[in-house]
Scaffold this motif. Sequence first.
Motif, PDB file in Angstrom:
ATOM      1  N   PRO A   1      -5.858   2.029  -3.547  1.00  0.00           N
ATOM      2  CA  PRO A   1      -6.454   0.703  -3.310  1.00  0.00           C
ATOM      3  C   PRO A   1      -7.113   0.112  -4.554  1.00  0.00           C
ATOM      4  O   PRO A   1      -7.193  -1.116  -4.687  1.00  0.00           O
ATOM      5  CB  PRO A   1      -7.488   0.969  -2.205  1.00  0.00           C
ATOM      6  CG  PRO A   1      -7.770   2.428  -2.265  1.00  0.00           C
ATOM      7  CD  PRO A   1      -6.495   3.069  -2.709  1.00  0.00           C
ATOM      8  N   LEU A   2      -7.570   0.964  -5.464  1.00  0.00           N
ATOM      9  CA  LEU A   2      -8.167   0.449  -6.698  1.00  0.00           C
ATOM     10  C   LEU A   2      -7.111  -0.243  -7.560  1.00  0.00           C
ATOM     11  O   LEU A   2      -7.344  -1.336  -8.096  1.00  0.00           O
ATOM     12  CB  LEU A   2      -8.812   1.595  -7.487  1.00  0.00           C
ATOM     13  CG  LEU A   2      -9.957   2.345  -6.798  1.00  0.00           C
ATOM     14  CD1 LEU A   2     -10.450   3.483  -7.690  1.00  0.00           C
ATOM     15  CD2 LEU A   2     -11.103   1.397  -6.473  1.00  0.00           C
TER      16      LEU A   2
ATOM     17  N   TRP B   1      -4.163  -1.380  -6.491  1.00  0.00           N
ATOM     18  CA  TRP B   1      -3.677  -2.559  -5.770  1.00  0.00           C
ATOM     19  C   TRP B   1      -4.647  -3.727  -5.942  1.00  0.00           C
ATOM     20  O   TRP B   1      -4.234  -4.880  -6.043  1.00  0.00           O
ATOM     21  CB  TRP B   1      -3.479  -2.253  -4.290  1.00  0.00           C
ATOM     22  CG  TRP B   1      -3.240  -3.493  -3.468  1.00  0.00           C
ATOM     23  CD1 TRP B   1      -4.040  -4.020  -2.495  1.00  0.00           C
ATOM     24  CD2 TRP B   1      -2.126  -4.395  -3.589  1.00  0.00           C
ATOM     25  NE1 TRP B   1      -3.502  -5.181  -1.999  1.00  0.00           N
ATOM     26  CE2 TRP B   1      -2.323  -5.441  -2.657  1.00  0.00           C
ATOM     27  CE3 TRP B   1      -0.994  -4.420  -4.397  1.00  0.00           C
ATOM     28  CZ2 TRP B   1      -1.423  -6.492  -2.506  1.00  0.00           C
ATOM     29  CZ3 TRP B   1      -0.090  -5.475  -4.252  1.00  0.00           C
ATOM     30  CH2 TRP B   1      -0.314  -6.492  -3.313  1.00  0.00           C
ATOM     31  N   GLY B   2      -5.932  -3.426  -5.999  1.00  0.00           N
ATOM     32  CA  GLY B   2      -6.928  -4.483  -6.158  1.00  0.00           C
ATOM     33  C   GLY B   2      -6.713  -5.297  -7.424  1.00  0.00           C
ATOM     34  O   GLY B   2      -6.944  -6.518  -7.437  1.00  0.00           O
TER      35      GLY B   2
ATOM     36  N   ASP C   1      -3.568  -7.445  -6.671  1.00  0.00           N
ATOM     37  CA  ASP C   1      -3.867  -8.406  -5.606  1.00  0.00           C
ATOM     38  C   ASP C   1      -4.768  -9.536  -6.101  1.00  0.00           C
ATOM     39  O   ASP C   1      -4.558 -10.708  -5.762  1.00  0.00           O
ATOM     40  CB  ASP C   1      -4.526  -7.677  -4.432  1.00  0.00           C
ATOM     41  CG  ASP C   1      -4.788  -8.595  -3.248  1.00  0.00           C
ATOM     42  OD1 ASP C   1      -3.851  -9.314  -2.844  1.00  0.00           O
ATOM     43  OD2 ASP C   1      -5.919  -8.589  -2.725  1.00  0.00           O
ATOM     44  N   SER C   2      -5.765  -9.189  -6.906  1.00  0.00           N
ATOM     45  CA  SER C   2      -6.682 -10.231  -7.386  1.00  0.00           C
ATOM     46  C   SER C   2      -5.951 -11.247  -8.252  1.00  0.00           C
ATOM     47  O   SER C   2      -6.237 -12.451  -8.196  1.00  0.00           O
ATOM     48  CB  SER C   2      -7.840  -9.604  -8.169  1.00  0.00           C
ATOM     49  OG  SER C   2      -7.377  -8.971  -9.345  1.00  0.00           O
TER      50      SER C   2
ATOM     51  N   GLU D   1       0.832  -1.203   0.000  1.00  0.00           N
ATOM     52  CA  GLU D   1       0.000   0.000   0.000  1.00  0.00           C
ATOM     53  C   GLU D   1       0.869   1.256   0.000  1.00  0.00           C
ATOM     54  O   GLU D   1       0.617   2.209  -0.744  1.00  0.00           O
ATOM     55  CB  GLU D   1      -0.912  -0.009   1.224  1.00  0.00           C
ATOM     56  CG  GLU D   1      -1.973   1.070   1.226  1.00  0.00           C
ATOM     57  CD  GLU D   1      -2.927   0.907   2.394  1.00  0.00           C
ATOM     58  OE1 GLU D   1      -2.513   1.220   3.527  1.00  0.00           O
ATOM     59  OE2 GLU D   1      -4.063   0.441   2.184  1.00  0.00           O
TER      60      GLU D   1
END
Length: 231
Positions: free
Chosen positions: A194-195, A197-198, A201-202, A87
């Motif tokens: 966070p968008l 990173w999503g 991460d997914s 993050e």
Amino acid sequence: MTESRSAEDGQTSVRDEFVDAAYRVIDAQGPDPSMDDIAREANTSKPRLYRYFADKDDLYRAVAQRMADDIFRRIRPDFNFVLSSPETTLGETIRAFTDVVAEHPGVFRFLARSRSQYGGEGTGFPLDIGRDVARKMVSIAEAVLKSVEVETSGMELAVYAAVGAMLASTDYWLESTAAGDPLDKDNFVVVVTPLIWGIIDSHLRRLGVVIDAEQPIFVSLANIREAGSGS
């Protein structure tokens, strides 16, 4: 060979001066520059400009490459980034990216609206910027994953998707700011981090890799390595 190299260096220097002039024109006049204006800003003639660039697209590609180089120079990570959380690292990267764009918003918006026809593909210059940055980020991401013997299949696509989302979000942010939206740069980074990173991460989770967004990356890597050695 020395004379040839000197000639090449001289040509590169002149091309750089024209790119500098293009930046100044776009910053001053907005994302609708003319070759006449750029030549005038460079204190030369349009025919001389075309001696160094095959056509308008060639110059625009050089402008796009300059912005891509500036972006990666600003965000270029060393491997100390593993001491921070994903993050934090991603937020700092996005902040550095937006710093470059905020310095020359007109240039970014100009590139976002431009279309090149080279290669017959009609690709947009922001995609050129994205490809250049993404290629470099992919090599870093794959090196990190390979260090803990994790499969990197599809990582390239995930990074390209994340960079593409970043470019699109930035274009939206600049347009919204121009229209009076109060979202400042700091809040933009907070919302977008966070968008982006999503997306990464997914994909990692599809590979069976779980990295805590708030934990130092090296800790997650150590856990992955330990889990792998125990299996």
